[in-house]
Design an enzyme around this catalytic site. Structure first.
Site, short mmCIF file in Angstrom:
data_model
loop_
_atom_site.label_atom_id
_atom_site.label_comp_id
_atom_site.label_asym_id
_atom_site.label_seq_id
_atom_site.Cartn_x
_atom_site.Cartn_y
_atom_site.Cartn_z
N VAL A 27 0.91 -1.27 -0.20
CA VAL A 27 0.11 -0.22 -0.18
C VAL A 27 1.25 0.76 0.50
O VAL A 27 0.52 2.57 -0.34
CB VAL A 27 -0.98 -0.24 1.74
CG1 VAL A 27 -1.83 -1.14 1.13
CG2 VAL A 27 -0.23 -0.35 2.63
N GLY A 28 1.80 1.12 0.19
CA GLY A 28 2.63 2.33 -0.19
C GLY A 28 4.10 1.97 -0.17
O GLY A 28 4.67 1.11 0.29
N GLY A 30 8.42 3.64 -0.06
CA GLY A 30 8.94 4.94 -0.04
C GLY A 30 10.97 4.52 0.01
O GLY A 30 11.12 3.32 -1.02
N ALA A 31 11.46 5.58 0.37
CA ALA A 31 12.73 5.60 -0.22
C ALA A 31 13.64 4.57 1.04
O ALA A 31 14.69 3.32 0.81
CB ALA A 31 13.70 7.58 0.07
N ASP A 34 8.85 -0.30 2.70
CA ASP A 34 7.20 -0.57 1.81
C ASP A 34 7.00 -0.87 3.36
O ASP A 34 6.61 -1.33 4.20
CB ASP A 34 7.88 -1.28 1.05
CG ASP A 34 8.76 -1.44 -0.19
OD1 ASP A 34 8.46 -0.64 -0.58
OD2 ASP A 34 9.88 -1.42 -0.04
N VAL A 35 5.27 -0.26 2.70
CA VAL A 35 3.85 -0.70 3.71
C VAL A 35 3.26 -1.99 3.44
O VAL A 35 3.05 -1.41 1.73
CB VAL A 35 3.35 0.62 4.18
CG1 VAL A 35 2.91 0.16 5.19
CG2 VAL A 35 4.80 1.17 4.34
N LYS A 50 5.18 -2.60 8.26
CA LYS A 50 6.01 -2.29 7.67
C LYS A 50 7.48 -2.74 7.61
O LYS A 50 8.17 -2.49 8.52
CB LYS A 50 5.94 -0.75 8.59
CG LYS A 50 7.04 0.16 7.76
CD LYS A 50 6.78 1.94 8.83
CE LYS A 50 7.41 3.10 8.22
NZ LYS A 50 7.15 4.06 9.43
N ASP A 143 10.09 15.00 12.36
CA ASP A 143 9.59 15.04 10.98
C ASP A 143 7.68 14.86 11.23
O ASP A 143 7.12 14.41 9.96
CB ASP A 143 9.33 13.54 10.00
CG ASP A 143 9.29 14.11 8.71
OD1 ASP A 143 9.31 14.54 7.41
OD2 ASP A 143 9.48 12.76 7.74
#
Length: 475
Positions: A27-28, A30-31, A34-35, A50, A143
């Protein structure tokens, strides 16, 4: 920090994970992670897996979430899979939350409607409760942004993505807020606050701070002054503690439940860990953290001696975006980010922030004098004086002047009509913002992470030599 090289295997091939979880979909991405959406085989509960490709980020997130467990406005970590020798990525099992505050903002903008005042207040109260429990445990998130504020189907907001978080002191000893007072002033917060459990082994710093908090009364200024003294006295060298959990014949894989702290490699490991090119081993921090649009001015000027206050600046930017549905300072580069801030707040000087001249890059990068800054009022059209005041208490230059999360929870703004809407009445979008919480890119395809030196976008610059190097003058 460079992105972690691609692994030669997949989460789907790890037997200790697939035996417990049915992986449904990614579902996601990134750098650094991964999710996946997954289903726990034992009880059919949907969770988020995650997979964190960066060892340091995984360490920080696990450490912070263990300290903050049972906090109602912080994402729940059910368990984690940890490879002590770093041969396999850490996998965090988190509660699955389908959407985030960025999607709430985007949907309202798409529909051409403002978010109602009562709804805004409820979102704010939930955010403040989450930030407050972090700060009382001396955890700086570093963040905070709308896409890192996850939202459940029933409207509960929770802070997430603690990969950049740092524990500044031993957690659990900085309870300078009375928990009973906390519960009485969360303005009908529709969840019960619980303390994070505290490690029994007390660090000397924590003991000293515990003595500070036991005084009868203490102001915010005095509290942070004494905190600075304690941190300055610390000469602890954590070099040997830097995530060295492997020892001889111990298993290379730790599968840990947050409810089972026995033999937990993270128990009492609240270290000032190192990061290549970033935070050093003596506890110094890096300025290259956070997402540019929400990054405090001291970070943009290279400070490595900051604290919880950088999160408070981020809150000001988030709250302004809830009011206007537009980012407050959408800089395209670090220099542009500073320029946008100065155009609103005016130049950063010793008059507005005594001591700012000591920032590492203060004399290296300078701007022409802003004669007529527009002020935050111009950025928040059609908002009430109380709403503008709320943002001003956060988006101000001097970190010591920024209101704490608890101070804001006690602000009259939240006890006056219209009151914060019930969580059940919040409008929750069907989908997330479209950006994973670890994505290096911001909304609308702006690359708003990290630093750069793209000076050609800003016209002519004046570079002069100084005794310490050079100075760059921007128009």
């Amino acid at each position: 920090m460079e992105p972690h090289p691609t692994k030669s295997w997949s989460i789907h091939t790890r037997p200790e994970i697939v035996a417990k979880y049915e992986i449904l979909e990614r579902v996601g991405a990134g750098a650094y992670s991964d999710v996946y959406r997954a289903r726990r085989r034992s009880d059919e509960v949907v969770v988020a897996l995650k997979e964190v490709h960066d060892y340091q980020s995984a360490f920080r997130e696990i450490e912070a979430l263990q300290v903050l467990r049972n906090s109602p406005n912080v994402v729940v970590m059910h368990e984690y899979f940890w490879s002590e020798d770093g041969d396999e990525d850490a996998v965090l099992v988190l509660e699955y939350m389908r959407t985030d505050l960025a999607a709430v903002i985007r949907e309202a903008k798409k529909e051409g409607r403002p978010i109602g005042v009562g709804e805004v207040k409820r979102w704010m109260v939930q955010i403040l409760c989450g930030v407050d429990v972090c700060h009382r445990n001396m955890i700086v998130h570093r963040d905070l942004k709308p896409s890192n504020l996850l939202v459940s189907d029933d409207g509960v907001l929770k802070l997430a993505d603690f990969g950049q978080a740092r524990i500044l002191l031993e957690p659990g000893y900085i309870g300078y807020y009375d928990p009973q007072q906390y519960e009485q002033n969360t303005v009908n917060q529709e969840s019960t606050f619980q303390h994070a459990e505290v490690s029994p082994e007390a660090h000397n710093l924590g003991q000293e701070m515990n003595e500070i908090q036991e005084q009868d009364t203490i102001s915010k200024e005095e509290y942070f002054r004494q905190l600075d003294e304690v941190k300055a006295k610390s000469s602890i060298d954590e070099t040997d503690k830097e995530m060295n959990f492997h020892d001889g014949d111990v298993s290379c894989l730790a599968t840990c439940s947050t409810s089972d702290m026995e033999d937990d490699p993270f128990k009492s490991s609240y270290s000032y860990e190192a990061e290549e090119g970033g935070d050093d081993r003596q506890g110094a921090l890096t300025s290259c953290v956070g997402t540019r649009w929400f990054r405090a001015p001291e970070l943009l000027y290279g400070s490595t001696n900051y604290g919880l206050e950088i999160d408070l600046w981020s809150l000001g930017c988030i709250f302004a975006e809830l009011f206007t549905l537009e980012p407050l300072f959408p800089g395209t580069a670090d220099i542009d980010q500073l320029s946008r801030i100065f155009s609103v707040l005016g130049n950063l000087t010793e008059e507005v922030w005594p001591g700012c001249a000591k920032l590492p890059d203060y004399r290296t990068i300078s701007f022409s004098k802003v004669e007529n800054p527009v002020g935050l009022e111009a950025c928040l059209p059609n908002r009430s004086p109380d709403e503008i005041s709320l943002v001003k208490k956060l988006a101000c230059y001097d970190p010591a002047s920024r209101a704490t999360a608890m101070e804001l929870l006690q602000d009259n703004y939240f006890s006056e009509e219209p009151l914060p809407a019930p969580i059940s009445e919040l409008r929750v979008p069907l989908m997330r913002s479209g950006q994973d919480e670890d994505s290096p890119r911001g909304w609308y395809d702006h690359d708003e992470m990290g630093s750069d030196s793209d000076f050609e976008d800003f016209g002519p610059v004046n570079v002069t030599s100084t005794s310490t190097g050079f100075s760059i003058q921007f128009p």
